[in-house]
Design an enzyme around this catalytic site. Sequence first.
Site, PDB file in Angstrom:
ATOM      1  N   ASP A 101       0.849  -1.190   0.000  1.00  0.00           N
ATOM      2  CA  ASP A 101       0.000   0.000   0.000  1.00  0.00           C
ATOM      3  C   ASP A 101       0.894   1.254   0.000  1.00  0.00           C
ATOM      4  O   ASP A 101       1.770   1.379  -0.861  1.00  0.00           O
ATOM      5  CB  ASP A 101      -0.959  -0.056   1.198  1.00  0.00           C
ATOM      6  N   TYR A 208      -1.745  11.485   1.724  1.00  0.00           N
ATOM      7  CA  TYR A 208      -2.635  11.705   0.582  1.00  0.00           C
ATOM      8  C   TYR A 208      -2.681  13.183   0.205  1.00  0.00           C
ATOM      9  O   TYR A 208      -2.738  13.524  -0.986  1.00  0.00           O
ATOM     10  CB  TYR A 208      -4.045  11.210   0.918  1.00  0.00           C
ATOM     11  N   HIS A 266      -6.720  -6.668  -1.390  1.00  0.00           N
ATOM     12  CA  HIS A 266      -5.685  -5.649  -1.231  1.00  0.00           C
ATOM     13  C   HIS A 266      -4.772  -5.968  -0.051  1.00  0.00           C
ATOM     14  O   HIS A 266      -3.585  -5.642  -0.077  1.00  0.00           O
ATOM     15  CB  HIS A 266      -6.362  -4.290  -1.012  1.00  0.00           C
TER      16      HIS A 266
END
Length: 287
Positions: A101, A208, A266
């Site tokens: 990730d 982010y 994921h």
Amino acid sequence: MDLADRFVDVGTGVRLHYVEAGSGPLVVLLHGFPEFWWSWRHQIPVLAEAGFRVVAVDMRGYGQSDAPPSWRDYRMELLAADVAGLIEALGEERAFVVGHDWGAAVAWMVATLHPERVERLAILNVPHPDTMLRTLRSSPKQLLHSWYMFFFQIPWLPERLAKLMRRRFLEGAYGDARPGAFTAEDYARYETALLDSPGGLKGPIDYYRAALRRSPRRARSLFRPIPAPVLVIWGVQDRFLTERMAEPDPRWVPDVRIVKLPDASHWVQHDEPERVSTLLIEHFQVA
């Protein structure tokens, strides 16, 4: 297995927390969002028993590591420099670097910007940044899957909601993992490390914010061919990222092996811990 619990100044203005096990060639494990070093609880003992010195890090902003206050402190160059500095601070020239990730996004850039520090690279369920940029630009479906990245641009609200929701937030984040992949103990550890820490999720969400506030042209200016051999492990049932993103452009990643796990999500190292550990050991022992 006993784990050594340590802190180190990596030379970038932050002190990182990590756990360590085993001896031998260095393996650095980089977790994703929203996790911390516990992400690698299954792989640490297996890699250590296979003859590696295993270091699982709390990246900046996470767990017990320093959490700088501004989103600008989470730009990719700084995150990559943390890892390169960590390898040097641990007394090693090079390391096997593994990321999942966000940890995988950082690992890609460590191998790009600090190739002298990376012996071999292993990536779990995150595309090369060039692939990510091109897919976001060309695929409305991927934009829809990535809605949360844009929600995270809002100041203070996302981290406040996460803290209020607590277990429900974490269960939603890990919702596509196999049943039982995350236990009640795991959730309790994540709540303590991520939601009860002084900075909460501000640092993790600032990853982010920093990424989306950089122009694609500036991001692409960082790309270089990666000389290290790369293993990409991809859980095909990923609800966030489409399967075709697993394959990087040969311009940037000329030496790559891609292994797709059809039934994994994921959260591939949680869903299939034994298979992931075996693939990592095989990849490293070729060196």
